[in-house]
Scaffold this motif. Structure first.
Motif, PDB file in Angstrom:
ATOM      1  N   VAL A 103     -13.429  16.101  38.398  1.00 25.06           N
ATOM      2  CA  VAL A 103     -13.579  17.098  37.666  1.00 25.06           C
ATOM      3  C   VAL A 103     -15.216  17.440  37.583  1.00 25.06           C
ATOM      4  O   VAL A 103     -15.420  18.535  37.590  1.00 25.06           O
ATOM      5  N   ALA A 104     -15.797  16.386  37.226  1.00 29.63           N
ATOM      6  CA  ALA A 104     -17.141  16.626  37.018  1.00 29.63           C
ATOM      7  C   ALA A 104     -18.105  16.365  38.172  1.00 29.63           C
ATOM      8  O   ALA A 104     -19.302  16.622  38.119  1.00 29.63           O
ATOM      9  N   GLY A 105     -17.613  16.046  39.298  1.00 27.61           N
ATOM     10  CA  GLY A 105     -18.186  15.736  40.552  1.00 27.61           C
ATOM     11  C   GLY A 105     -19.338  14.463  40.421  1.00 27.61           C
ATOM     12  O   GLY A 105     -20.062  14.614  41.014  1.00 27.61           O
ATOM     13  N   GLN A 106     -19.005  13.380  39.693  1.00 26.49           N
ATOM     14  CA  GLN A 106     -19.732  12.500  39.537  1.00 26.49           C
ATOM     15  C   GLN A 106     -19.543  11.320  40.390  1.00 26.49           C
ATOM     16  O   GLN A 106     -18.589  11.257  41.111  1.00 26.49           O
ATOM     17  N   HIS A 107     -20.755  10.491  40.642  1.00 25.02           N
ATOM     18  CA  HIS A 107     -20.646   9.388  41.418  1.00 25.02           C
ATOM     19  C   HIS A 107     -19.584   8.461  40.874  1.00 25.02           C
ATOM     20  O   HIS A 107     -19.405   8.287  39.700  1.00 25.02           O
ATOM     21  N   PRO A 108     -18.901   7.592  41.743  1.00 25.59           N
ATOM     22  CA  PRO A 108     -17.931   6.943  41.150  1.00 25.59           C
ATOM     23  C   PRO A 108     -18.139   5.753  40.443  1.00 25.59           C
ATOM     24  O   PRO A 108     -17.676   5.798  39.038  1.00 25.59           O
ATOM     25  N   LEU A 109     -19.293   5.415  40.464  1.00 19.86           N
ATOM     26  CA  LEU A 109     -19.843   4.312  39.510  1.00 19.86           C
ATOM     27  C   LEU A 109     -20.458   4.856  38.293  1.00 19.86           C
ATOM     28  O   LEU A 109     -20.065   4.435  37.072  1.00 19.86           O
ATOM     29  N   TYR A 110     -20.989   5.959  38.206  1.00 21.17           N
ATOM     30  CA  TYR A 110     -21.475   6.730  36.961  1.00 21.17           C
ATOM     31  C   TYR A 110     -20.312   7.167  36.304  1.00 21.17           C
ATOM     32  O   TYR A 110     -20.199   6.983  35.157  1.00 21.17           O
ATOM     33  N   ALA A 111     -19.006   7.647  36.984  1.00 23.31           N
ATOM     34  CA  ALA A 111     -17.800   8.259  36.355  1.00 23.31           C
ATOM     35  C   ALA A 111     -17.393   6.877  35.797  1.00 23.31           C
ATOM     36  O   ALA A 111     -16.740   7.017  34.323  1.00 23.31           O
TER      37      ALA A 111
END
Length: 624
Positions: free
Chosen positions: A308-316
């Motif tokens: 949804v937010a297009g974040q990096h996997p670790l950051y998500a």
């Protein structure tokens, strides 16, 4: 020969030395008021079921007082304690061998030290339950004999050898194997593993696998409820030990005991360890599934936030965990999807808190009860119910756990020595009198695969076995019974009443006496394998001085029904004639191999065969 003891093993050992080896025996026992009843050995067997009540009554009324008259060739000395004066009265200064088979280790050690001082050339056989202490005592007594005889350490000679045995260790493999259908009978001592397996008669068109060799033919009446299986009977209908090829070929329809595998094995690892319990046992199955579900939810929320937010996997994943624990700021100005994910993360966080609390409480309870006795799990089935955690029961429990067999123990004494072993191995234990209603049910007897009744009371073992059979008629039952006549009557009656179920009766002193007697004759007995209620012995001897072996081929040295050479020990001989490592054994000896005077061989033998082969020299019998 001098035999000192305070229980049935002493009487059986004396009978073994007299009847099998033809030795003169001096039996040192407690005074008449403390003497145990002599075991019944060699009486005529009773076959009818009506005799069972008579034997039950006789066993129930036994109080252990009074003693039998001395047998021919036996001298009895009564003594409350084994002292230097008592040993002198028994003739220890002119005896060839002394067996100390008291139930107390300290008594045996004290008497052995005294006897070694009085007669440095005396063969000593000690019964010790503590195996590690037994090794040190054996070395100490051998060194004392060497110093007294003026030879170097370990060179005292065969006549002054010291052998430490344990009746529990001798009988435990046989008792454990009897409870398991298809499980091999194993003799293991210092890395030497002898494995024998009981095989049923081949079906029409099948070819029986003889293994390395055939050790025995089972009773021809093994499938007949009125047969003599379970007794020591002889004849064509009874078991035949060490048969020749012609006998094996002609014995159609009879089961066999074959030597299937012989190998070297190092010291076995303990089957259980004290200390920190395994991680899987900290949490229940339901709690582990709950934790797995919550972890899956966290991963799903992290993946959804990443999409949804297009974040990096670790950051998500990091943001999801912040939302989960309510640490992050509310997403007021974020997209609708992000706001929904934050709400879902908060909801999962609320669900996670009670699960984490339950996990902590359950783990603390597990650590707190790690030193307590376990209860049988609800879904337990196919296990072995073991009655009695004394010396014998503890050794059998250890052997069963080494085989990874599930066990539930029943013990009436809360101070029994085996409870510590059961706690260390994390074996469920039911505390209570097995004759009381509900105790066997608590041990899940209705879902068990076998019952091992190993208490010291015959009637208790019989009562528990009869009740277990009433709950489950096809249950495999192994009873520890004291008298041969009583055991035979019980065996035949149980088999007649339940012909489709396996029933076996075993006597610990009967299994152990041949090994003690063989050690008193001056040779190291490696172990014993029971064949019904007879015993096949394994020993290692030097060929030199035995005309039945020396100068003969392996084929010529074989005597059916008496002894059979199994292997040649090629390892260098150690000082004092001690047995070398089992890795030097050669098992595939050709029948044409000629046995030399310097060879050492491992052989299987019957009791009478070993008595003839290892009989004392005529000059020793005449006192020359």
């Amino acid at each position: 020969m001098i035999v000192c003891g305070d229980d049935g093993l002493a009487h059986r050992l004396a009978a073994e030395l007299r009847g099998v080896y033809g030795e003169q025996v001096t039996l040192v026992v407690p005074s008449s008021g403390r003497r145990v009843r002599q075991p019944v050995v060699g009486r005529a067997r009773a076959a009818s079921a009506a005799l069972l009540d008579r034997f039950v009554s006789a066993a129930a009324g036994r109080t252990g007082t009074g003693g039998a008259e001395p047998a021919p060739g036996e001298q009895v000395v009564e003594a409350a304690e084994i002292t230097e004066a008592v040993l002198g009265e028994a003739g220890v200064d002119r005896a060839a061998a002394l067996a100390l088979v008291y139930d107390d280790d300290e008594t045996n050690i004290r008497a052995a030290l005294t006897a070694r001082r009085l007669n440095p050339r005396l063969r000593l056989v000690l019964r010790l339950y503590n195996r590690r202490l037994g090794q040190h005592i054996e070395e100490l007594l051998d060194q004392a004999a060497a110093v007294a005889s003026g030879t170097g350490p370990g060179q005292a000679g065969l006549d002054a050898s010291t052998t430490v045995l344990s009746d529990a260790d001798t009988a435990a493999p046989a008792l454990a194997a009897t409870a398991l259908v298809g499980t091999s009978k194993v003799v293991q001592t210092e890395g030497l593993v002898l494995r024998a397996v009981e095989r049923q008669p081949p079906r029409p068109g099948e070819v029986a696998d003889p293994g390395l060799c055939t050790l025995a033919l089972l009773s021809a009446t093994s499938n007949d409820p009125a047969g003599a299986d379970g007794s020591e009977g002889s004849g064509e209908q009874g078991p035949r030990l060490l048969p020749d090829e012609a006998a094996v070929a002609s014995a159609t329809g009879r089961g066999t005991v074959v030597l299937e595998q012989v190998s070297y094995s190092g010291p076995s690892l303990p089957s259980g360890r004290g200390g920190v319990p395994p991680l899987a046992s900290l949490f229940s199955r339901r709690l582990r599934w709950s934790l797995a579900g919550l972890v899956g939810c966290v991963l799903a929320l992290a993946v959804a936030l990443m999409v949804v937010a297009g974040q990096h996997p670790l950051y998500a994943t990091y943001v999801t965990l912040l939302d989960l624990f309510g640490i992050n700021d509310p997403a007021y100005h974020a997209s609708t999807g992000r706001q929904i994910l934050q709400l879902l993360s908060g909801l999962v966080g609320l669900l996670l808190l009670p699960v984490l609390l339950a996990a902590v409480l359950e783990a603390l309870g597990t650590f707190r009860s790690a030193s307590a006795l376990r209860k049988p799990p609800r879904g337990l089935g196919g296990h072995v119910v073991l009655l009695g955690l004394g010396k014998i029961g503890t050794r059998v429990l250890t052997r069963l756990r080494e085989l990874h067999i599930p066990v539930v123990c029943v013990e009436s004494d809360p101070e029994a020595r085996g409870l510590a072993t059961a706690r260390r191995l994390r074996v469920p234990v039911v505390l209570g009198d097995v004759t009381q209603e509900g105790v066997l049910e608590a041990a899940k007897i209705h879902r068990a695969s076998a019952l091992l009744a190993l208490t010291s009371a015959d009637t208790t073992n019989l009562e528990a076995s009869l009740y277990a059979r009433s709950v489950r008629p096809d249950l495999r039952v192994v009873l520890r019974l004291y008298d041969d006549d009583f055991a035979t009557a019980v065996y035949r009656t149980l088999r007649a009443a339940h012909p489709s179920a396996l029933t076996r009766s075993r006597s610990v002193s009967h299994l152990a006496a041949p090994a003690f007697a063989g050690a008193m004759m001056g040779r190291q007995i490696l172990g014993a394998i029971p064949v019904e209620r007879r015993v096949l012995l394994f020993a290692e001897i030097e060929v030199g001085g035995h005309p039945q072996l020396e100068g003969r081929t392996v084929g010529e040295a074989f005597r059916a029904g008496a002894w059979r050479v199994l292997a040649l020990n090629t390892a260098p001989s150690t000082p004092g004639g001690e047995r070398a490592a089992a890795s030097g054994l050669v098992w595939d000896l050709p029948p044409t191999y000629v046995l030399g005077a310097g060879d050492r061989v491992v052989l299987a033998a019957t009791r009478r065969g070993l008595a003839e082969l290892l009989g004392r020299r005529r000059r020793e019998r005449t006192g020359a």
